[in-house]
Design a protein around this motif. Structure first.
Motif, PDB file in Angstrom:
ATOM      1  N   ARG A 185       0.866  -1.184   0.000  1.00  8.76           N
ATOM      2  CA  ARG A 185       0.000   0.000   0.000  1.00  8.76           C
ATOM      3  C   ARG A 185       0.897   1.226   0.000  1.00  8.76           C
ATOM      4  NH1 ARG A 185      -4.915   2.382   2.051  1.00  8.76           N
ATOM      5  NH2 ARG A 185      -5.131   4.132   0.597  1.00  8.76           N
ATOM      6  N   ARG A 186       0.620   2.136  -0.906  1.00  6.32           N
ATOM      7  CA  ARG A 186       1.387   3.365  -1.070  1.00  6.32           C
ATOM      8  C   ARG A 186       2.886   3.069  -1.220  1.00  6.32           C
ATOM      9  NH1 ARG A 186      -2.484   5.151   2.988  1.00  6.32           N
ATOM     10  NH2 ARG A 186      -3.945   6.625   2.010  1.00  6.32           N
ATOM     11  N   ALA A 187       3.218   2.275  -2.217  1.00  8.08           N
ATOM     12  CA  ALA A 187       4.629   1.996  -2.487  1.00  8.08           C
ATOM     13  C   ALA A 187       5.379   3.316  -2.611  1.00  8.08           C
ATOM     14  CB  ALA A 187       4.768   1.176  -3.762  1.00  8.08           C
ATOM     15  N   SER A 188       6.471   3.444  -1.872  1.00  8.30           N
ATOM     16  CA  SER A 188       7.166   4.728  -1.795  1.00  8.30           C
ATOM     17  C   SER A 188       8.344   4.830  -2.752  1.00  8.30           C
ATOM     18  CB  SER A 188       7.650   4.959  -0.357  1.00  8.30           C
ATOM     19  OG  SER A 188       8.537   3.918   0.038  1.00  8.30           O
ATOM     20  N   SER A 189       8.648   3.747  -3.457  1.00  9.73           N
ATOM     21  CA  SER A 189       9.779   3.771  -4.383  1.00  9.73           C
ATOM     22  C   SER A 189       9.582   2.715  -5.455  1.00  9.73           C
ATOM     23  CB  SER A 189      11.086   3.496  -3.640  1.00  9.73           C
ATOM     24  OG  SER A 189      11.098   2.162  -3.136  1.00  9.73           O
ATOM     25  N   GLU A 244      10.375  -0.721  -3.991  1.00 11.64           N
ATOM     26  CA  GLU A 244       9.294  -1.336  -3.213  1.00 11.64           C
ATOM     27  C   GLU A 244       8.204  -1.872  -4.137  1.00 11.64           C
ATOM     28  OE1 GLU A 244       6.084  -0.345   0.381  1.00 11.64           O
ATOM     29  OE2 GLU A 244       7.372   1.257  -0.415  1.00 11.64           O
ATOM     30  N   THR A 253       2.892   1.227  -8.148  1.00 13.80           N
ATOM     31  CA  THR A 253       2.907   2.419  -7.296  1.00 13.80           C
ATOM     32  C   THR A 253       1.583   3.152  -7.364  1.00 13.80           C
ATOM     33  OG1 THR A 253       5.297   2.680  -7.592  1.00 13.80           O
ATOM     34  CG2 THR A 253       4.071   4.621  -6.878  1.00 13.80           C
ATOM     35  N   THR A 287      -1.567   3.234  -4.340  1.00 14.11           N
ATOM     36  CA  THR A 287      -1.873   4.500  -3.666  1.00 14.11           C
ATOM     37  C   THR A 287      -3.290   4.494  -3.115  1.00 14.11           C
ATOM     38  OG1 THR A 287      -0.367   5.681  -5.152  1.00 14.11           O
ATOM     39  CG2 THR A 287      -1.963   7.016  -3.939  1.00 14.11           C
TER      40      THR A 287
END
Length: 292
Positions: A142-146, A149, A233, A237
């Motif tokens: 959830r909400r991959a930051s890169s 990830e 990604t 989100t």
């Protein structure tokens, strides 16, 4: 590993394709009930499967079983529309390239497995093909930051023929749901190739679609407007992507509707979608039998 789900002697089981046959992992790993459960088990479960496959010989031949959709009843099947750059130009509407992916969903019953017939319904003569590469999620995100990830959440890849009933896509202004979800109109398979097999990454995967042996679609993932990391990604989100969820990443130019005149599928046709590093998804077409 090439993970698959199959029916043998009336029983649904799961395993891995090895040397043209199937190693029955359901028998060897009774604590793991399915391909989806294997993905949910993470690295530890995958290590168990690899250990079980070490020096294993096939228990069954591929020709002796019915292959099913590799992940049975995934929670989510998310489909990306118009994701190959040439497809946007194919619409000839003068629109600029999109800033965000176009997304719709499909239901599990709208797909069959490798080798099963696609169903051409009596309500339409516009069954079309769309060859696609499909991401199978391997870990929750959830909400991959890169990008790292996002890519780490990919458990493997499979193939889809995202069959579409074209005239029903245009029944309403703001949705395509009814044209994309006819029972048995598409196919997924033949297996999921685990992410560790793609040592060169996902940027140059080659996809072709043949109808009755004729090349109709031919492109690579280098043409994607939104690559795999971007899709994971973006989707993560607003929703949690879970193991076994499927993301169809889009189809190249060359679908039947784009020919002049259109070249839709009919009973007796065969569609083969091939992706280097995965294999070939092959399905005949037959008329749907309607019981009244």
């Amino acid at each position: 590993m090439k993970l698959l789900t199959f029916r043998s002697q009336g029983t649904v089981r799961w395993g891995a394709a090895v040397d043209g046959g199937i190693v029955d992992l359901a028998r060897r790993l009774p604590g793991i009930a399915s391909v989806k459960a294997l993905l949910e088990g993470g690295d530890a479960a995958l290590q168990q499967a690899r250990a079980a496959l070490a020096d294993a010989r096939p228990d069954l031949q591929l020709a002796d079983v019915q292959l099913l959709v590799p992940v049975q009843q995934p929670e989510k099947i998310l489909c990306i529309g118009v994701n190959y750059a040439h497809r946007n130009a194919e619409y000839k509407d003068g629109s600029t390239l999109p800033q965000h992916p176009s997304i719709f969903v499909r239901f599990p019953d709208s797909f069959v497995g490798h080798g099963e017939a696609l169903l051409a319904p009596p309500e339409s003569q516009q069954l079309d093909y769309e060859g696609e590469i499909v991401i199978a999620i391997g870990r929750p995100v959830r909400r991959a930051s890169s990008r790292e990830e996002a890519l780490a959440a990919i458990g493997g890849l499979t193939i889809m023929n995202e069959g579409t009933i074209r005239d029903w896509v245009h029944h309403a202004k703001f949705n395509v749901t009814q044209g994309k979800n006819w029972q048995g109109s598409g196919a997924i398979g033949p297996w999921i190739v685990t992410a560790d097999e793609f040592t060169a990454g996902y940027g140059q995967l080659h996809l072709t679609t043949h109808v009755n042996g004729e090349l109709r679609q031919d492109d690579t993932t280098a043409s994607l407007m939104f690559d795999f990391a971007h899709l994971v990604t973006y989707l993560s989100t607003f929703i949690t992507l879970k193991p076994g969820d499927l993301i169809a990443t889009g189809t190249p130019i060359g679908a039947g509707v784009r020919f002049e005149p259109p070249r839709f599928l009919k009973a007796g046709d065969r569609v083969e979608v091939t992706v280097d590093g995965i294999g070939t998804l092959s399905n005949p077409v037959r008329d749907e039998e309607v019981l009244r």
